[in-house]
Scaffold this active site. Structure first.
Site, short mmCIF file in Angstrom:
data_model
loop_
_atom_site.label_atom_id
_atom_site.label_comp_id
_atom_site.label_asym_id
_atom_site.label_seq_id
_atom_site.Cartn_x
_atom_site.Cartn_y
_atom_site.Cartn_z
CB THR A 181 -1.01 -0.12 1.11
OG1 THR A 181 -0.21 0.19 2.31
CG2 THR A 181 -1.82 -1.46 1.31
N GLY A 182 0.31 2.42 -0.46
CA GLY A 182 1.05 3.72 -0.50
C GLY A 182 2.25 3.37 -1.52
CB ALA A 183 2.61 1.15 -4.09
CB SER A 184 1.25 6.10 -6.13
OG SER A 184 0.91 6.85 -5.11
CB SER A 185 4.69 8.68 -3.89
OG SER A 185 4.21 8.69 -2.79
N GLY A 186 7.44 7.70 -2.91
CA GLY A 186 8.48 7.58 -1.63
C GLY A 186 8.73 6.07 -1.33
CB SER A 196 7.39 7.36 11.99
OG SER A 196 8.30 8.34 12.14
CE1 TYR A 239 3.57 10.34 9.49
CE2 TYR A 239 5.59 10.52 10.92
CZ TYR A 239 4.94 10.13 9.80
OH TYR A 239 5.80 9.29 9.23
#
Length: 334
Positions: free
Chosen positions: A16-21, A145, A158
């Site tokens: 997941t979150g695979a479109s950046s960073g 994090s 965050y």
């Protein structure tokens, strides 16, 4: 429980979150290592372009657009991975958003949206992954994090979400272990990583949000994630600087209370204007691995390397100790 994990080239991985960073770097790295990869993110157009790029390299990659805050969307993504590739061997929860603001200045709707993505996105991912991983065993990896181990002013919301993620993953690991499920549960705790997260963030501080220094290259995180997809690890902190900060905050909390707000000034560049809009509610400006603002981001971390290879590190230290002892003995005889 000892969990046997497959070599990377034999795995089916959902990210997941695979479109950046970090998510994008991990997806590309895994696919180029031979894994079959399902990329999950909100930006359908970006995913389409990324899949076309990786298909052009002859790699096994597919995509499914979904918001991790939507449990049904992630359930559909998990089902699609099984439909296309036959199973899931590793599930990586990476999607995340950030807000740069003092807590008293953080709009409630943004605070709730951040938790929907960062915390409930993790919960939804785990709920979708566990039934698929339980059948044949596998790895469940969540990117949190280093601020899950310490408070972080100006990024308080965050940090709070990452504290919640850590507590959830730690308890989930216990419960799955007690149930005898063959699932390796790992928490990855990156330090400041040179990704576009600061540029994508909601910002109420004025100026442009920056990655808390020192910045590390996202490839280090991707390599740590994929190492844990093959060799079970409880948790890995990526970046020795972040680990040092967390230890300082834990052992000298009163001093950290004074120093952290001063250091938080480094989070904002007052000479620049924050890009608009943020990706808090919608997927925007995806498709980039790095921020472009940290050309000298650290590309290695001895601390992380040692964490991922504890036996090798122990043997190395033992060898150094033995060599030192022999040298001292020779000097004494002389």
């Amino acid at each position: 429980m000892n969990v046997a994990l497959q070599p990377l080239k034999d795995q089916v991985i959902v990210i997941t979150g695979a479109s950046s960073g970090i998510g994008l770097v991990t997806a590309r790295t895994a696919a180029r290592a031979g894994a079959a990869v399902l990329m999950v993110a909100r930006s359908e157009d970006v995913l389409r372009d990324l899949v076309a790029e990786l298909h052009g390299e002859g790699l096994r990659v597919e995509a499914k657009a979904a918001d991790v805050g939507d449990a049904a969307g992630l359930e559909a993504a998990a089902a699609y991975a099984v439909e296309v590739f036959g199973r899931i061997d590793t599930w990586i929860n990476d999607a995340g958003v950030a807000i740069y603001a003092k807590l008293v200045d953080t709009p409630l709707d943004e605070h709730e949206r951040l938790f929907r993505t960062n915390y409930f996105g993790t919960v939804n991912g785990c709920q979708a992954a566990i039934p698929r991983l339980a059948a044949q065993g596998g790895a469940l990896i969540t990117v949190a994090s280093v601020v899950s181990d310490m408070p972080s002013p100006v990024m308080g919301a965050y940090a709070a979400s990452k504290h919640a993620v850590k507590a959830y993953v730690d308890a989930l690991r216990m419960e799955l272990g007690a149930a005898g499920m063959p699932i390796s549960v790992t928490l990855i705790k990156p330090s400041g990583i040179d990704t576009p997260i600061g540029q994508h963030a909601a910002n109420h501080e004025g100026g442009e949000a920056q990655i808390p220094p020192p910045a590390y290259d996202p490839q280090i995180v991707a390599d740590a994630i994929l190492a844990c997809a093959v060799h079970p690890r409880r948790e890995v902190t990526v970046g020795g600087a972040g680990r040092a900060q967390a230890l300082f905050a834990q052992h000298f909390p009163a001093l950290w209370d004074v120093l952290a707000p001063i250091a938080a000034r480094l989070f904002i560049d007052r000479s620049k204007t924050q890009p608009e809009p943020s990706n808090l509610k919608w997927g925007v400006r995806a498709g980039e691995e790095r921020s472009g603002e940290n050309p000298h981001a650290r590309r290695t971390s001895l601390y992380t390397a040692a964490s991922l290879h504890p036996k090798t590190t122990a043997i190395g230290f033992a060898g150094l100790a033995l060599a030192g002892g022999l040298l001292l003995a020779r000097r004494r005889r002389a």
